[in-house]
Design an enzyme around this catalytic site. Structure first.
Site, mmCIF file in Angstrom:
data_model
loop_
_atom_site.group_PDB
_atom_site.id
_atom_site.type_symbol
_atom_site.label_atom_id
_atom_site.label_comp_id
_atom_site.label_asym_id
_atom_site.label_seq_id
_atom_site.Cartn_x
_atom_site.Cartn_y
_atom_site.Cartn_z
ATOM 1 N N GLY A 62 0.775 -1.234 0.000
ATOM 2 C CA GLY A 62 0.000 0.000 0.000
ATOM 3 C C GLY A 62 0.808 1.288 0.000
ATOM 4 N N SER A 63 2.004 1.279 -0.592
ATOM 5 C CA SER A 63 2.757 2.545 -0.582
ATOM 6 C C SER A 63 2.049 3.611 -1.415
ATOM 7 C CB SER A 63 4.204 2.344 -1.051
ATOM 8 O OG SER A 63 4.268 2.070 -2.433
ATOM 9 N N MET A 82 -4.716 -6.810 -6.903
ATOM 10 C CA MET A 82 -4.268 -7.886 -7.789
ATOM 11 C C MET A 82 -5.384 -8.875 -8.128
ATOM 12 S SD MET A 82 -1.280 -6.823 -8.312
ATOM 13 C CE MET A 82 -0.404 -8.153 -9.123
ATOM 14 N N LEU A 111 -10.787 -7.835 -12.783
ATOM 15 C CA LEU A 111 -12.175 -7.425 -12.554
ATOM 16 C C LEU A 111 -13.043 -7.782 -13.751
ATOM 17 C CD1 LEU A 111 -11.255 -3.948 -11.082
ATOM 18 C CD2 LEU A 111 -12.053 -5.951 -9.800
ATOM 19 N N ASN A 113 -6.608 3.477 -12.116
ATOM 20 C CA ASN A 113 -5.599 2.459 -11.797
ATOM 21 C C ASN A 113 -4.223 3.038 -12.072
ATOM 22 O OD1 ASN A 113 -4.531 -0.167 -11.208
ATOM 23 N ND2 ASN A 113 -4.301 -0.539 -13.408
ATOM 24 N N HIS A 122 -0.431 1.660 -13.276
ATOM 25 C CA HIS A 122 0.226 0.495 -13.851
ATOM 26 C C HIS A 122 1.703 0.832 -14.052
ATOM 27 C CE1 HIS A 122 0.560 -3.237 -16.029
ATOM 28 N NE2 HIS A 122 1.243 -2.600 -16.963
ATOM 29 N N GLN A 128 8.278 7.373 -8.810
ATOM 30 C CA GLN A 128 7.504 8.208 -9.735
ATOM 31 C C GLN A 128 6.002 7.946 -9.590
ATOM 32 O OE1 GLN A 128 8.888 10.754 -11.343
ATOM 33 N NE2 GLN A 128 10.696 10.056 -10.231
HETATM 34 C C1 GRF Z 1 2.737 -0.728 -7.871
HETATM 35 O O1 GRF Z 1 3.915 -0.979 -8.567
HETATM 36 C C2 GRF Z 1 1.619 -0.499 -8.840
HETATM 37 O O2 GRF Z 1 2.022 0.117 -10.010
HETATM 38 C C3 GRF Z 1 1.164 -1.886 -9.141
HETATM 39 O O3 GRF Z 1 1.263 -2.553 -7.902
HETATM 40 C C4 GRF Z 1 2.260 -1.940 -7.099
HETATM 41 C C5 GRF Z 1 1.635 -1.585 -5.792
HETATM 42 O O4 GRF Z 1 2.581 -1.148 -4.854
HETATM 43 N N1 GRF Z 1 -0.140 -1.867 -9.726
HETATM 44 P P1 GRF Z 1 2.092 -0.572 -3.456
HETATM 45 O O5 GRF Z 1 1.244 -1.637 -2.778
HETATM 46 O O6 GRF Z 1 1.328 0.682 -3.723
HETATM 47 O O7 GRF Z 1 3.365 -0.317 -2.687
#
Ligand code: GRF
Length: 198
Positions: free
Chosen positions: A13-14, A92, A95, A109, A111, A175
């Protein structure tokens, strides 16, 4: 009136943390109302609680292959929280079209590639294998096609000699943390022009 934003995650969840922190800015057009996961043990839920945001989990496993039933429960919980916008942040689960159509125009979203390149998984390894000079990340509206939909923003990252997928992922993630809050803010205030960060 600010728009109620829910965030869906499966991992650490960063990105969620950056989104929630960003919404605390005075005059921000959105506010966090719920952080939800398909994994009751996801680290992001604890981090959300520490930030004072309501959390919930709908474990996908008891639903087996019945994705619509899992998603109906998700939608019920999101609507009970009054969610008007959804940010997928490392969620993950694929959907179904039904869920996406229900939230279309209201769901974003992030990506970790420069879409339309490298939809799906292992984006960093694929960019390195292809010998690309740069990588990056994309925020887009969610439509029924995986990792497709109108682009709301992109940030680019140079690929360095000797980069590994892990090193590249870490630089792209930095980023993501700039891009996603900026795109959410614009989207919640009605802007649809893509934002390109370098
Ligand atoms: C990120 O790299 C995002 O682009 C991808 O999953 C990762 C999630 O990282 N969809 P976090 O849980 O937000 O740290």
């Amino acid at each position: 009136m600010t728009r109620a934003c829910a965030i869906l995650l499966s991992g650490g969840g960063s990105n969620m943390v950056k989104l929630v922190e960003s919404m605390a800015a005075p005059g921000h057009p959105a506010r966090p109302v719920l952080v939800m996961s398909n994994d009751p043990e996801a680290g992001g839920l604890e981090r959300a609680r520490a930030l004072g945001v309501a959390t919930g989990a709908v474990d996908h496993r008891p639903f087996g292959k019945d994705r619509p039933a899992f998603e109906a429960e998700l939608t019920a919980r999101l609507e009970a929280a009054g969610a008007e916008l959804i940010c997928l942040a490392g969620f993950m689960r694929v959907l179904t079209e039904g869920f996406v159509r229900h939230w279309e125009g209201r769901m974003l979203n992030i990506h970790p590639s420069l879409l339309p390149k490298y939809r799906g998984l292992h984006t960093h390894a694929r960019a390195l294998e292809a010998g690309d000079a740069e990588a990056g990340c994309t925020v887009h509206e969610v439509t029924p096609v995986l990792d497709d939909g109108p682009i709301l923003g992109q940030a680019r990252v140079p690929i360095r000699p000797g980069d590994t997928p892990e090193a590249l992922a870490a630089r792209v993630l930095e980023q993501e943390h700039r891009l996603y809050p900026a795109c959410l803010r614009r989207f919640a205030s009605g802007q649809r022009e893509p934002l390109y960060l370098s």
